[in-house]
Design a protein around this motif. Sequence first.
Motif, PDB file in Angstrom:
ATOM      1  N   GLN A 131      19.685  15.256  12.487  1.00 23.77           N
ATOM      2  CA  GLN A 131      20.978  15.721  11.964  1.00 23.77           C
ATOM      3  C   GLN A 131      21.160  17.204  12.249  1.00 23.77           C
ATOM      4  O   GLN A 131      22.230  17.634  12.686  1.00 23.77           O
ATOM      5  N   ALA A 132      20.124  17.987  11.987  1.00 16.41           N
ATOM      6  CA  ALA A 132      20.206  19.425  12.250  1.00 16.41           C
ATOM      7  C   ALA A 132      20.407  19.687  13.742  1.00 16.41           C
ATOM      8  O   ALA A 132      21.221  20.540  14.130  1.00 16.41           O
ATOM      9  N   LEU A 133      19.693  18.959  14.590  1.00 17.96           N
ATOM     10  CA  LEU A 133      19.790  19.179  16.032  1.00 17.96           C
ATOM     11  C   LEU A 133      21.163  18.785  16.588  1.00 17.96           C
ATOM     12  O   LEU A 133      21.587  19.332  17.612  1.00 17.96           O
ATOM     13  N   ARG A 134      21.861  17.880  15.928  1.00 19.67           N
ATOM     14  CA  ARG A 134      23.210  17.519  16.380  1.00 19.67           C
ATOM     15  C   ARG A 134      24.213  18.636  16.107  1.00 19.67           C
ATOM     16  O   ARG A 134      25.319  18.622  16.655  1.00 19.67           O
TER      17      ARG A 134
ATOM     18  N   ALA B 224      24.254  17.249  26.548  1.00 16.70           N
ATOM     19  CA  ALA B 224      23.030  16.507  26.854  1.00 16.70           C
ATOM     20  C   ALA B 224      22.140  16.356  25.631  1.00 16.70           C
ATOM     21  O   ALA B 224      21.622  15.267  25.355  1.00 16.70           O
ATOM     22  N   LYS B 225      21.944  17.416  24.886  1.00 12.89           N
ATOM     23  CA  LYS B 225      21.068  17.356  23.719  1.00 12.89           C
ATOM     24  C   LYS B 225      21.663  16.461  22.628  1.00 12.89           C
ATOM     25  O   LYS B 225      20.938  15.727  21.956  1.00 12.89           O
ATOM     26  N   GLN B 226      22.979  16.504  22.449  1.00 10.89           N
ATOM     27  CA  GLN B 226      23.606  15.656  21.437  1.00 10.89           C
ATOM     28  C   GLN B 226      23.583  14.187  21.846  1.00 10.89           C
ATOM     29  O   GLN B 226      23.690  13.314  20.992  1.00 10.89           O
TER      30      GLN B 226
ATOM     31  N   LEU C 197      19.829  25.831  22.012  1.00  9.20           N
ATOM     32  CA  LEU C 197      18.414  25.625  22.315  1.00  9.20           C
ATOM     33  C   LEU C 197      17.807  24.581  21.393  1.00  9.20           C
ATOM     34  O   LEU C 197      17.174  23.630  21.837  1.00  9.20           O
ATOM     35  N   ARG C 198      17.963  24.749  20.098  1.00  6.87           N
ATOM     36  CA  ARG C 198      17.529  23.776  19.100  1.00  6.87           C
ATOM     37  C   ARG C 198      18.683  23.650  18.103  1.00  6.87           C
ATOM     38  O   ARG C 198      19.824  23.589  18.519  1.00  6.87           O
ATOM     39  N   GLY C 199      18.421  23.669  16.803  1.00  6.37           N
ATOM     40  CA  GLY C 199      19.484  23.530  15.820  1.00  6.37           C
ATOM     41  C   GLY C 199      20.071  24.871  15.417  1.00  6.37           C
ATOM     42  O   GLY C 199      19.764  25.904  16.009  1.00  6.37           O
ATOM     43  N   PRO C 200      20.897  24.869  14.375  1.00  6.59           N
ATOM     44  CA  PRO C 200      21.523  26.101  13.890  1.00  6.59           C
ATOM     45  C   PRO C 200      20.507  26.970  13.143  1.00  6.59           C
ATOM     46  O   PRO C 200      19.420  26.495  12.807  1.00  6.59           O
ATOM     47  N   PRO C 201      20.848  28.213  12.870  1.00  5.99           N
ATOM     48  CA  PRO C 201      19.928  29.057  12.100  1.00  5.99           C
ATOM     49  C   PRO C 201      19.553  28.451  10.740  1.00  5.99           C
ATOM     50  O   PRO C 201      18.431  28.599  10.294  1.00  5.99           O
ATOM     51  N   LEU C 202      20.500  27.748  10.107  1.00  2.00           N
ATOM     52  CA  LEU C 202      20.241  27.138   8.801  1.00  2.00           C
ATOM     53  C   LEU C 202      21.042  25.849   8.675  1.00  2.00           C
ATOM     54  O   LEU C 202      22.230  25.803   9.006  1.00  2.00           O
ATOM     55  N   PHE C 203      20.359  24.802   8.185  1.00  2.00           N
ATOM     56  CA  PHE C 203      21.005  23.522   7.909  1.00  2.00           C
ATOM     57  C   PHE C 203      20.326  22.953   6.671  1.00  2.00           C
ATOM     58  O   PHE C 203      19.096  22.863   6.631  1.00  2.00           O
ATOM     59  N   GLU C 204      21.112  22.601   5.671  1.00  2.00           N
ATOM     60  CA  GLU C 204      20.546  22.064   4.431  1.00  2.00           C
ATOM     61  C   GLU C 204      21.255  20.774   4.048  1.00  2.00           C
ATOM     62  O   GLU C 204      22.462  20.628   4.257  1.00  2.00           O
ATOM     63  N   GLN C 205      20.468  19.861   3.505  1.00  2.00           N
ATOM     64  CA  GLN C 205      21.020  18.618   2.975  1.00  2.00           C
ATOM     65  C   GLN C 205      20.082  18.144   1.868  1.00  2.00           C
ATOM     66  O   GLN C 205      18.893  17.928   2.121  1.00  2.00           O
TER      67      GLN C 205
ATOM     68  N   ALA D  70      18.703  13.978  19.660  1.00  2.00           N
ATOM     69  CA  ALA D  70      19.463  14.145  18.420  1.00  2.00           C
ATOM     70  C   ALA D  70      20.216  12.874  18.049  1.00  2.00           C
ATOM     71  O   ALA D  70      20.404  12.572  16.877  1.00  2.00           O
ATOM     72  N   ALA D  71      20.626  12.102  19.058  1.00  2.00           N
ATOM     73  CA  ALA D  71      21.376  10.866  18.806  1.00  2.00           C
ATOM     74  C   ALA D  71      20.473   9.644  18.694  1.00  2.00           C
ATOM     75  O   ALA D  71      20.707   8.769  17.870  1.00  2.00           O
ATOM     76  N   THR D  72      19.440   9.582  19.533  1.00  2.00           N
ATOM     77  CA  THR D  72      18.667   8.341  19.647  1.00  2.00           C
ATOM     78  C   THR D  72      17.275   8.404  19.056  1.00  2.00           C
ATOM     79  O   THR D  72      16.604   7.381  18.976  1.00  2.00           O
ATOM     80  N   GLY D  73      16.793   9.576  18.702  1.00  2.00           N
ATOM     81  CA  GLY D  73      15.423   9.684  18.220  1.00  2.00           C
ATOM     82  C   GLY D  73      14.439   9.458  19.342  1.00  2.00           C
ATOM     83  O   GLY D  73      14.649   9.900  20.457  1.00  2.00           O
ATOM     84  N   GLY D  74      13.370   8.736  19.070  1.00  2.00           N
ATOM     85  CA  GLY D  74      12.322   8.528  20.047  1.00  2.00           C
ATOM     86  C   GLY D  74      12.585   7.428  21.051  1.00  2.00           C
ATOM     87  O   GLY D  74      11.720   7.115  21.854  1.00  2.00           O
ATOM     88  N   SER D  75      13.766   6.821  21.029  1.00  2.00           N
ATOM     89  CA  SER D  75      14.057   5.758  21.990  1.00  2.00           C
ATOM     90  C   SER D  75      14.235   6.356  23.380  1.00  2.00           C
ATOM     91  O   SER D  75      15.143   7.143  23.599  1.00  2.00           O
ATOM     92  N   ALA D  76      13.363   5.990  24.277  1.00  2.00           N
ATOM     93  CA  ALA D  76      13.432   6.532  25.636  1.00  2.00           C
ATOM     94  C   ALA D  76      14.622   5.931  26.368  1.00  2.00           C
ATOM     95  O   ALA D  76      14.908   4.753  26.276  1.00  2.00           O
ATOM     96  N   SER D  77      15.300   6.782  27.136  1.00  2.22           N
ATOM     97  CA  SER D  77      16.467   6.298  27.869  1.00  2.22           C
ATOM     98  C   SER D  77      16.094   5.776  29.246  1.00  2.22           C
ATOM     99  O   SER D  77      16.865   5.062  29.855  1.00  2.22           O
TER     100      SER D  77
END
Length: 157
Positions: free
Chosen positions: A98-101, A15-17, A109-117, A21-28
């Motif tokens: 990207q982190a939330l995906r 559901a979260k992906q 619950l949210r993203g990983p403990p660490l994500f870097e780009q 995380a996939a659509t941003g602020g676009s309401a479904s």
Amino acid sequence: MSLPPESLKRFLVTAKQATYAATGGSASVAPLLPDSKQLEFIEGELLYRDIYVGTNRFVGLETVYLAGRAIWAMSYAGGLSPDVPSTNVGTVYAFLRQALRTLPSEQPLRGPPLFEQGALRYTCHCTGSISGFDGTETVSAGNASLYQLHFAGGLVT
């Protein structure tokens, strides 16, 4: 009616992906509350609903329903640091999505403990389990804090 924890975790990942995380602020879907955004994902008897207000600073609630009854929820509040230039808003939120995906399946619950780009760094610190938790996530560049969010929730009875 209840859902085994592993089934809830698998549903949350899917559901979260498929939503923010996939659509941003676009309401479904059309929002239930005035001036809010609402994202939903349905799988069988399970419904994930994320309703939030605000953009740069925001407050929201994610709820999972099983056969029309709320079984799990997470509240969250946070947003961009006041000194983030408006030209960087899109970059910060694109990085956050990207982190939330890449949310961890053992604690979705949210993203990983660490994500870097590049120069951006996402961190998520959480205590507890899927049944009861609280935590904080941040996005930073070097020593500059760009974004922070607090979240808490768990099973509801």
